[in-house]
Design a protein around this motif. Sequence first.
Motif, PDB file in Angstrom:
ATOM      1  N   ALA A 162      25.192  17.247  -4.833  1.00  0.00           N
ATOM      2  CA  ALA A 162      23.694  16.805  -5.608  1.00  0.00           C
ATOM      3  C   ALA A 162      23.349  17.400  -6.663  1.00  0.00           C
ATOM      4  O   ALA A 162      22.918  17.076  -7.840  1.00  0.00           O
ATOM      5  CB  ALA A 162      22.731  17.204  -4.709  1.00  0.00           C
ATOM      6  N   GLN A 163      23.966  18.796  -6.819  1.00  0.00           N
ATOM      7  CA  GLN A 163      23.843  19.208  -8.168  1.00  0.00           C
ATOM      8  C   GLN A 163      24.647  19.035  -9.216  1.00  0.00           C
ATOM      9  O   GLN A 163      24.496  18.781 -10.234  1.00  0.00           O
ATOM     10  CB  GLN A 163      24.451  21.015  -7.859  1.00  0.00           C
ATOM     11  N   VAL A 164      26.097  18.488  -8.874  1.00  0.00           N
ATOM     12  CA  VAL A 164      26.730  17.881  -9.912  1.00  0.00           C
ATOM     13  C   VAL A 164      26.153  16.452 -10.116  1.00  0.00           C
ATOM     14  O   VAL A 164      26.144  16.320 -11.424  1.00  0.00           O
ATOM     15  CB  VAL A 164      28.077  17.714  -9.224  1.00  0.00           C
ATOM     16  N   PHE A 165      25.691  15.733  -9.446  1.00  0.00           N
ATOM     17  CA  PHE A 165      25.229  14.225  -9.592  1.00  0.00           C
ATOM     18  C   PHE A 165      23.705  14.625 -10.683  1.00  0.00           C
ATOM     19  O   PHE A 165      23.777  14.000 -11.478  1.00  0.00           O
ATOM     20  CB  PHE A 165      24.491  13.624  -8.433  1.00  0.00           C
ATOM     21  N   ASN A 166      23.079  15.748 -10.420  1.00  0.00           N
ATOM     22  CA  ASN A 166      21.971  16.192 -11.051  1.00  0.00           C
ATOM     23  C   ASN A 166      20.983  15.097 -11.523  1.00  0.00           C
ATOM     24  O   ASN A 166      20.827  14.910 -12.768  1.00  0.00           O
ATOM     25  CB  ASN A 166      22.578  16.878 -12.601  1.00  0.00           C
ATOM     26  N   ALA A 167      20.471  14.751 -10.552  1.00  0.00           N
ATOM     27  CA  ALA A 167      19.318  13.716 -10.755  1.00  0.00           C
ATOM     28  C   ALA A 167      18.092  14.600 -11.080  1.00  0.00           C
ATOM     29  O   ALA A 167      18.080  15.472 -10.803  1.00  0.00           O
ATOM     30  CB  ALA A 167      19.124  12.821  -9.478  1.00  0.00           C
ATOM     31  N   PRO A 168      17.050  14.152 -11.505  1.00  0.00           N
ATOM     32  CA  PRO A 168      15.714  14.603 -11.911  1.00  0.00           C
ATOM     33  C   PRO A 168      15.199  15.301 -10.463  1.00  0.00           C
ATOM     34  O   PRO A 168      14.786  16.467 -10.521  1.00  0.00           O
ATOM     35  CB  PRO A 168      14.844  13.567 -12.453  1.00  0.00           C
ATOM     36  N   PHE A 169      15.398  14.541  -9.418  1.00  0.00           N
ATOM     37  CA  PHE A 169      14.932  15.069  -7.995  1.00  0.00           C
ATOM     38  C   PHE A 169      15.926  14.927  -6.964  1.00  0.00           C
ATOM     39  O   PHE A 169      16.696  14.209  -6.971  1.00  0.00           O
ATOM     40  CB  PHE A 169      13.600  14.466  -7.578  1.00  0.00           C
ATOM     41  N   THR A 170      16.087  16.141  -6.089  1.00  0.00           N
ATOM     42  CA  THR A 170      16.721  16.053  -4.861  1.00  0.00           C
ATOM     43  C   THR A 170      16.080  16.131  -3.983  1.00  0.00           C
ATOM     44  O   THR A 170      15.108  17.519  -3.681  1.00  0.00           O
ATOM     45  CB  THR A 170      18.094  17.148  -4.833  1.00  0.00           C
ATOM     46  N   LEU A 171      15.803  15.473  -2.906  1.00  0.00           N
ATOM     47  CA  LEU A 171      15.009  15.456  -1.816  1.00  0.00           C
ATOM     48  C   LEU A 171      15.888  15.808  -0.346  1.00  0.00           C
ATOM     49  O   LEU A 171      16.597  15.091   0.076  1.00  0.00           O
ATOM     50  CB  LEU A 171      14.057  14.363  -1.413  1.00  0.00           C
ATOM     51  N   TYR A 172      15.433  16.767   0.337  1.00  0.00           N
ATOM     52  CA  TYR A 172      15.981  17.074   1.639  1.00  0.00           C
ATOM     53  C   TYR A 172      15.302  16.140   2.702  1.00  0.00           C
ATOM     54  O   TYR A 172      14.226  16.204   2.662  1.00  0.00           O
ATOM     55  CB  TYR A 172      15.981  18.502   1.955  1.00  0.00           C
ATOM     56  N   ALA A 173      16.284  15.235   3.352  1.00  0.00           N
ATOM     57  CA  ALA A 173      15.671  14.332   4.274  1.00  0.00           C
ATOM     58  C   ALA A 173      16.823  14.123   5.385  1.00  0.00           C
ATOM     59  O   ALA A 173      18.050  13.917   5.095  1.00  0.00           O
ATOM     60  CB  ALA A 173      15.237  12.919   3.475  1.00  0.00           C
ATOM     61  N   LYS A 174      16.471  14.236   6.727  1.00  0.00           N
ATOM     62  CA  LYS A 174      17.477  14.177   7.751  1.00  0.00           C
ATOM     63  C   LYS A 174      17.866  12.694   7.854  1.00  0.00           C
ATOM     64  O   LYS A 174      17.236  11.652   7.206  1.00  0.00           O
ATOM     65  CB  LYS A 174      16.526  14.369   9.064  1.00  0.00           C
ATOM     66  N   ASN A 175      18.900  12.332   8.101  1.00  0.00           N
ATOM     67  CA  ASN A 175      19.397  11.094   8.336  1.00  0.00           C
ATOM     68  C   ASN A 175      18.625  10.363   9.304  1.00  0.00           C
ATOM     69  O   ASN A 175      18.281  10.766  10.310  1.00  0.00           O
ATOM     70  CB  ASN A 175      21.103  11.102   8.979  1.00  0.00           C
ATOM     71  N   ILE A 176      18.602   8.960   8.897  1.00  0.00           N
ATOM     72  CA  ILE A 176      17.693   8.033   9.840  1.00  0.00           C
ATOM     73  C   ILE A 176      18.820   7.634  10.765  1.00  0.00           C
ATOM     74  O   ILE A 176      19.764   7.010  10.411  1.00  0.00           O
ATOM     75  CB  ILE A 176      16.962   6.997   8.999  1.00  0.00           C
ATOM     76  N   GLN A 177      18.265   7.696  11.936  1.00  0.00           N
ATOM     77  CA  GLN A 177      19.078   6.985  13.141  1.00  0.00           C
ATOM     78  C   GLN A 177      19.583   5.501  12.760  1.00  0.00           C
ATOM     79  O   GLN A 177      18.596   4.723  12.537  1.00  0.00           O
ATOM     80  CB  GLN A 177      18.341   7.109  14.591  1.00  0.00           C
ATOM     81  N   GLY A 178      20.718   5.035  13.000  1.00  0.00           N
ATOM     82  CA  GLY A 178      21.101   3.589  12.427  1.00  0.00           C
ATOM     83  C   GLY A 178      21.382   3.463  11.095  1.00  0.00           C
ATOM     84  O   GLY A 178      21.830   2.279  10.838  1.00  0.00           O
ATOM     85  N   SER A 179      21.397   4.321  10.098  1.00  0.00           N
ATOM     86  CA  SER A 179      21.661   4.158   8.896  1.00  0.00           C
ATOM     87  C   SER A 179      23.076   4.345   8.553  1.00  0.00           C
ATOM     88  O   SER A 179      23.914   4.983   9.387  1.00  0.00           O
ATOM     89  CB  SER A 179      20.634   5.045   8.002  1.00  0.00           C
ATOM     90  N   PHE A 180      23.212   3.575   7.316  1.00  0.00           N
ATOM     91  CA  PHE A 180      24.622   3.800   6.695  1.00  0.00           C
ATOM     92  C   PHE A 180      25.056   5.384   6.485  1.00  0.00           C
ATOM     93  O   PHE A 180      26.125   5.815   6.719  1.00  0.00           O
ATOM     94  CB  PHE A 180      24.867   3.005   5.438  1.00  0.00           C
TER      95      PHE A 180
END
Length: 317
Positions: A162-180
């Motif tokens: 995420a630091q390499v991608f270096n978007a303006p924001f990085t949000l910590y968020a748990k994986n959603i069940q059933g998601s890719f």
Amino acid sequence: MFFLGESILPGESKTIEVEIAKMHTMSKLKIPVIIERSKINGPTVLFCAGLHGDEINGTEIVRQLIRGKINKPKKGTVICIPIINVFGFVNQTREFPDKRDLNRMFPGNKSGSLASRFAHFLVTEIIPKIDYAVDFHAGGASRFNAAQIRIVPDVVDLKNLAQVFNAPFTLYAKNIQGSFRNACTKSGVKILLFEGGKSLDLNESITREGVEGAKRILNHLEMLNPKKEVSKGSENAVFIKKSIWVRANYSGLFHGSITIGSFVKRGDILAMISDPFGKIEHKLKAPNDGYVINVNDASIVYQGDAVYHISIQLENE
């Protein structure tokens, strides 16, 4: 490399059209999968978009990676899937024709619903072949996302990416069940989820953030063609540990007054919600200090609608 029933030789470029189903008109519906393999061995990276068919800004990001030949790696293999949910893309809708959200159907079932069957295909045929993935999304229901990466908390490798991608924001968020994203994580794939813009909309700034971030990832993996320039990205990238959705306190016409990415103080007026007859105006105020990472673009809202996404705790706070 053997992929989707075909051999991909070192140095070879190939587009494989995967037939996922037939329309009720009996027309075949196919998804182009673009593979670029270097003559030098290395990681396999997937850039994909369109899990939700109406989130077309992600498709534009992947298209530009292909058009600019950024997907031709110095080593390893780059796989691009600009549109996963072709059904939704054709109909400009989020869902599959069976009204199911593909991004809630993983790992899927080969004997299940149409969306479940396709999720099963991705889990069995695509995910096992990749080491890294960037999945591009946009905000839904007229809500515009600031360019941001979402990763699960407490995973050092993902934080580093995420630091390499270096978007303006990085949000910590748990994986959603059933998601890719959840399916990739369970298979050991290091995945970044990019959010930016809104559905059925193209935004040059968001597209640029996505393309440049993808280039930085490839450069970090020593896969980027040395002729391609790499920008530094955000100078003051913000990592967000916790956030909150601010919801409309009344129904009515929505008059937003906050720019995406802004830092607001508790009590700042975010918007005015009025009746259409010139009698009532209600102020919607910020419940806390924080960065606004999602802004509602709708003209009319109902009480309880999510209209702003605001950080409540930054990393190291």
